[in-house]
Design a protein around this motif. Structure first.
Motif, short mmCIF file in Angstrom:
data_model
loop_
_atom_site.label_atom_id
_atom_site.label_comp_id
_atom_site.label_asym_id
_atom_site.label_seq_id
_atom_site.Cartn_x
_atom_site.Cartn_y
_atom_site.Cartn_z
N TRP A 171 -5.12 -10.08 6.03
CA TRP A 171 -6.20 -10.11 7.27
C TRP A 171 -7.25 -10.90 6.73
CZ3 TRP A 171 -7.28 -4.47 9.07
CH2 TRP A 171 -6.04 -3.87 9.54
N TYR B 157 0.77 -1.35 0.23
CA TYR B 157 -0.24 0.12 0.03
C TYR B 157 0.92 1.02 -0.07
CZ TYR B 157 -3.45 3.19 0.81
OH TYR B 157 -4.56 4.42 0.59
N LEU C 46 -11.15 -7.41 8.46
CA LEU C 46 -11.08 -6.43 7.25
C LEU C 46 -12.48 -5.77 7.18
CD1 LEU C 46 -9.46 -4.88 5.09
CD2 LEU C 46 -9.92 -6.68 3.59
N TYR D 97 -2.97 -5.56 4.53
CA TYR D 97 -4.38 -5.98 4.63
C TYR D 97 -4.73 -7.01 3.88
CZ TYR D 97 -4.77 -0.81 5.97
OH TYR D 97 -4.34 0.52 6.49
N LYS D 98 -3.93 -7.34 2.81
CA LYS D 98 -4.34 -8.41 2.02
C LYS D 98 -4.08 -9.80 2.87
CE LYS D 98 0.11 -9.26 -0.10
NZ LYS D 98 0.99 -8.61 0.56
N LEU E 26 -9.45 -0.85 -0.29
CA LEU E 26 -9.65 -1.95 0.63
C LEU E 26 -10.70 -3.05 -0.05
CD1 LEU E 26 -8.77 -0.61 4.33
CD2 LEU E 26 -7.35 -1.82 2.64
N TYR F 102 -12.71 -3.65 10.27
CA TYR F 102 -12.10 -2.51 10.19
C TYR F 102 -12.40 -1.52 9.29
CZ TYR F 102 -7.68 0.09 9.29
OH TYR F 102 -6.90 1.10 8.79
N ASN G 257 0.66 -1.77 6.83
CA ASN G 257 -0.53 -2.82 7.13
C ASN G 257 -0.63 -3.66 6.04
OD1 ASN G 257 -1.17 -1.91 9.73
ND2 ASN G 257 -2.59 -0.33 8.86
#
Length: 240
Positions: A72, A17, A77, A69-70, A222, A80, A67
């Motif tokens: 999580w 990111y 997610l 994220y992928k 996201l 969040y 982070n």
């Protein structure tokens, strides 16, 4: 991460990111229009795909943490996004709409573009409010159901909307509309640059608008590039 000129920019941002800032600097929409290759986004720019790849590769040399994220779980997610980004949107509208109304009243005569900016932002408030309600009441609960079914190795009932791809498609259409709206707001504000006669409220308002758009970009990224594709894949896996 190996970068080639045919790699999609949404995929690049998903994998790291930190690269989002590079695309932002070059005014390249990586969230709503993330399904474009590096070669495609450079076609009408003053720089080449090799230049852009060079910037990304230079960034990758930096060992900064971010982070992932992928990696999580999907339910985490979704939680969040709802608790951080949805709440940010709601609070942002509460703060910015009174500011923009005040700017129209005090500076509208000399800066008539403020009326159009305020109109667009208020329309965004209405559209995003409805959009987030659909996610929180329909789409996100079903994603959590998918995750639970995977954990418990249980079957899922077919939802009233048929397949998760249907609400996902609707949400992505909304994202595209909001992306276009904020590109227009950015143009109207000269990329959030206050005029020379701007008062402190004027400057704060433009700074907050800029911050709002940046948060919305991450919010949409996201969902479009991580949450939605993984939810579709999980549903297909569970349905065999």
């Amino acid at each position: 991460m190996i970068i080639t000129k045919d790699k999609f920019i949404g995929k690049i941002v998903t994998e790291d990111y930190r690269t989002a800032q590079i695309f932002k600097n070059h005014k390249i929409d990586f969230c709503c229009q993330g399904n474009r290759s590096i070669e495609t986004v450079c076609e009408k720019k003053s720089f080449t795909s090799e230049d852009l790849i060079g910037e990304i590769e230079a960034l990758q040399q930096k060992q900064e943490t971010s982070n992932d994220y992928k990696s999580w779980p999907l339910d985490l997610l979704a939680d969040y996004i709802e608790k951080k980004h949805h709440r940010y949107v709601v609070e942002g509208f509460k703060v910015l709409i009174p500011y923009l109304n005040k700017l129209c009243k005090v500076h509208g005569e000399n800066h008539p573009e403020l009326f159009e900016i305020t109109k667009e932002f208020k329309e965004s408030a209405a559209e995003l409010g409805s959009h987030m309600e659909k996610e929180e009441q329909v789409l996100f609960p079903f994603i959590r159901t998918l995750v639970q079914a995977k954990q418990e190795n249980s079957e899922i009932e077919k939802p009233h909307f048929g397949t998760v791809e249907n609400p996902v498609e609707m949400m992505m259409q909304d994202h595209e509309a909001e992306g276009a709206r904020f590109r227009k707001i950015a143009d109207l504000t000269n990329n959030y640059t206050p005029p020379e006669d701007a008062c402190n409220t004027y400057r704060v308002s433009f700074a907050l608008l800029n911050e709002f758009e940046q948060d919305l970009h991450l919010h949409i990224h996201l969902e479009n590039n991580i949450l939605f594709p993984k939810a579709i894949a999980l549903e297909k896996e569970l349905n065999g």
